[in-house]
Design an enzyme around this catalytic site. Structure first.
Site, PDB file in Angstrom:
ATOM      1  CG  LEU A  77       7.134   1.401  -0.700  1.00 35.56           C
ATOM      2  CD1 LEU A  77       7.872   1.047  -1.995  1.00 35.56           C
ATOM      3  CD2 LEU A  77       6.183   0.272  -0.316  1.00 35.56           C
ATOM      4  NE  ARG A  89      -2.664   1.533  10.004  1.00 31.79           N
ATOM      5  CZ  ARG A  89      -3.008   0.537   9.189  1.00 31.79           C
ATOM      6  NH1 ARG A  89      -2.284  -0.558   9.135  1.00 31.79           N
ATOM      7  NH2 ARG A  89      -4.089   0.637   8.427  1.00 31.79           N
ATOM      8  CG  MET A 116      -1.896  -1.183   1.182  1.00 33.92           C
ATOM      9  SD  MET A 116      -3.433  -0.885   2.062  1.00 33.92           S
ATOM     10  CE  MET A 116      -2.804  -0.692   3.712  1.00 33.92           C
ATOM     11  N   GLY A 117       2.161   1.091  -0.325  1.00 36.71           N
ATOM     12  CA  GLY A 117       3.047   2.253  -0.386  1.00 36.71           C
ATOM     13  C   GLY A 117       3.528   2.670   0.984  1.00 36.71           C
ATOM     14  CG  ASP A 134       0.739  -7.388   7.898  1.00 37.98           C
ATOM     15  OD1 ASP A 134       0.048  -6.693   8.637  1.00 37.98           O
ATOM     16  OD2 ASP A 134       1.737  -6.924   7.285  1.00 37.98           O
ATOM     17  N   GLY A 177      11.114  -2.959   5.412  1.00 40.76           N
ATOM     18  CA  GLY A 177      10.372  -4.230   5.418  1.00 40.76           C
ATOM     19  C   GLY A 177       9.831  -4.538   4.030  1.00 40.76           C
ATOM     20  CG  HIS A 178       6.767  -2.039   2.328  1.00 39.98           C
ATOM     21  ND1 HIS A 178       6.729  -0.881   3.075  1.00 39.98           N
ATOM     22  CD2 HIS A 178       5.549  -2.605   2.450  1.00 39.98           C
ATOM     23  CE1 HIS A 178       5.526  -0.741   3.610  1.00 39.98           C
ATOM     24  NE2 HIS A 178       4.790  -1.781   3.266  1.00 39.98           N
TER      25      HIS A 178
HETATM   26  P1  AMP Z   1       1.406  -2.978   3.503  1.00 43.57           P
HETATM   27  O1  AMP Z   1       1.922  -1.921   2.594  1.00 43.57           O
HETATM   28  O2  AMP Z   1       1.401  -2.595   4.940  1.00 43.57           O
HETATM   29  O3  AMP Z   1       0.110  -3.567   3.030  1.00 43.57           O
HETATM   30  O4  AMP Z   1       2.451  -4.179   3.431  1.00 43.57           O
HETATM   31  C1  AMP Z   1       2.803  -4.752   2.200  1.00 43.57           C
HETATM   32  C2  AMP Z   1       3.579  -6.003   2.463  1.00 43.57           C
HETATM   33  O5  AMP Z   1       4.750  -5.705   3.211  1.00 43.57           O
HETATM   34  C3  AMP Z   1       2.770  -7.021   3.288  1.00 43.57           C
HETATM   35  O6  AMP Z   1       3.014  -8.323   2.777  1.00 43.57           O
HETATM   36  C4  AMP Z   1       3.359  -6.845   4.661  1.00 43.57           C
HETATM   37  O7  AMP Z   1       3.240  -7.991   5.469  1.00 43.57           O
HETATM   38  C5  AMP Z   1       4.813  -6.557   4.325  1.00 43.57           C
HETATM   39  N1  AMP Z   1       5.466  -5.893   5.448  1.00 43.57           N
HETATM   40  C6  AMP Z   1       5.013  -4.837   6.170  1.00 43.57           C
HETATM   41  N2  AMP Z   1       5.861  -4.548   7.173  1.00 43.57           N
HETATM   42  C7  AMP Z   1       6.862  -5.447   7.093  1.00 43.57           C
HETATM   43  C8  AMP Z   1       8.052  -5.682   7.870  1.00 43.57           C
HETATM   44  N3  AMP Z   1       8.366  -4.931   8.924  1.00 43.57           N
HETATM   45  N4  AMP Z   1       8.862  -6.704   7.510  1.00 43.57           N
HETATM   46  C9  AMP Z   1       8.554  -7.479   6.437  1.00 43.57           C
HETATM   47  N5  AMP Z   1       7.464  -7.313   5.679  1.00 43.57           N
HETATM   48  C10 AMP Z   1       6.618  -6.310   5.993  1.00 43.57           C
END
Ligand code: AMP
Length: 295
Positions: free
Chosen positions: A33, A187, A30-31, A150, A36-37
């Site tokens: 970034l 967040r 969802m951007g 997640d 982790g992403h």
């Molecule tokens: P989001 O943008 O929050 O929807 O996350 C996109 C992807 O990045 C999802 O598969 C999340 O589980 C992964 N993600 C988010 N935070 C982390 C993190 N700290 N470490 C690894 N993957 C992450």
């Protein structure tokens, strides 16, 4: 790196790559970034010939009282970060093309979506399952990479892919953490300085549960009490859940046999955070097993 907004064009580009017998790895986001992403993109680059990231703040996974309008949008810097990772394609679809007026078809999420996030965020996994299936249709990748951060989301996506015979492999990637252990999250930027310190309570609670298990405290009720104590000690008192669950079914377990997953959701200030840790009875070193961000 090609940035694509058009739904037909992304399909055509990826279809072309596939016909060329090149493997495609997909990273839905969802951007906003962070590292982790980017670790997911790195993994896609390593294991596939072509890496595709998507940036789409999916409205259907947000509840009416959640932070859809407030959700951070940082497209320009996201694109710089993705270019830095050698990402090949970024798909940034317009919301009204993903959900055209009159859109009324949704994925009924699998049963593993019922508890925890599913219970506290009604409709959340319906939105997640729907957008993920849409992305899998638009981008015929071989593998999709999701973060273990997640945990329930990956489980939901896996079950959906199995149940609906979607021809894609799902890979779960380790949670990337700040140097002090806080799981990276888009967040986290909402946390005040004080809340940032309190947020560390989630990591401390997970580590405390692992330490207790390592000295043979196998009863979930005790491990859960340990987590709650740590959270409260850190000043995190708005706890949605702090539970010990089976790694496959995510059902609560009474006793930890070999391994289990500790899951936590809590509000710190006005920011809701989730985290988890796979607990093992074997000699652990959760802190050094963790992927801590060092850059
Ligand atoms: P989001 O943008 O929050 O929807 O996350 C996109 C992807 O990045 C999802 O598969 C999340 O589980 C992964 N993600 C988010 N935070 C982390 C993190 N700290 N470490 C690894 N993957 C992450």
């Amino acid at each position: 790196m090609k940035v694509i907004h058009d739904l037909n064009e992304i399909y055509a580009q990826i279809d072309f790559v596939r016909r060329d017998a090149r493997r495609v790895g997909l990273v839905p986001t969802m951007g906003a970034l962070h590292s982790g992403h980017l670790s997911l993109v790195q993994r896609a680059k390593k294991e596939c010939d072509v890496a595709v990231a998507t940036i789409f703040v999916n409205p259907t996974q947000f509840g009416p009282n959640e932070d859809l309008t407030k959700y951070p949008r940082t497209l320009e810097s996201d694109l710089v970060s993705l270019r830095g990772q050698g990402c090949d394609f970024v798909f940034v679809p317009p919301s009204d093309r993903v959900y055209s007026s009159g859109h009324s078809t949704f994925v009924e999420p699998p049963s593993i979506a019922r508890r925890w996030e599913g219970e506290l965020r009604p409709g959340h996994f319906r939105g997640v399952a729907t957008i993920v299936l849409k992305l899998f249709q638009l981008i015929p990748a071989h593998v999709a990479y999701f973060g273990r951060k997640d945990y329930q989301q990956v489980a939901v996506v896996r079950a959906m892919v199995d149940d609906l015979n979607v021809p894609i492999r799902i890979e779960a990637c380790e949670t990337v953490r700040e140097p002090d252990g806080l799981a990276m999250s888009s967040r986290n930027r909402y946390l005040s300085e004080e809340d940032r310190l309190r947020a560390l309570g989630l990591w401390r609670a997970l580590c405390a549960a692992q330490s207790r298990l390592a000295v043979n405290e196998v009863k979930s009720a005790c491990l859960e009490a340990v987590m709650r104590d740590e959270l409260i000690k850190a000043g995190v008192d708005c706890i949605d859940y702090a539970a010990i669950v089976h790694p496959g079914t995510m059902e609560p377990v009474d006793v930890v046999d070999e391994s289990a997953v500790a899951i936590i959701a809590a509000k710190v200030g006005s920011t809701r955070l989730i985290d988890n840790m796979t607990l093992t009875r074997k000699e652990p070193n959760s802190a050094s097993d963790a992927v801590l961000h060092t850059a």
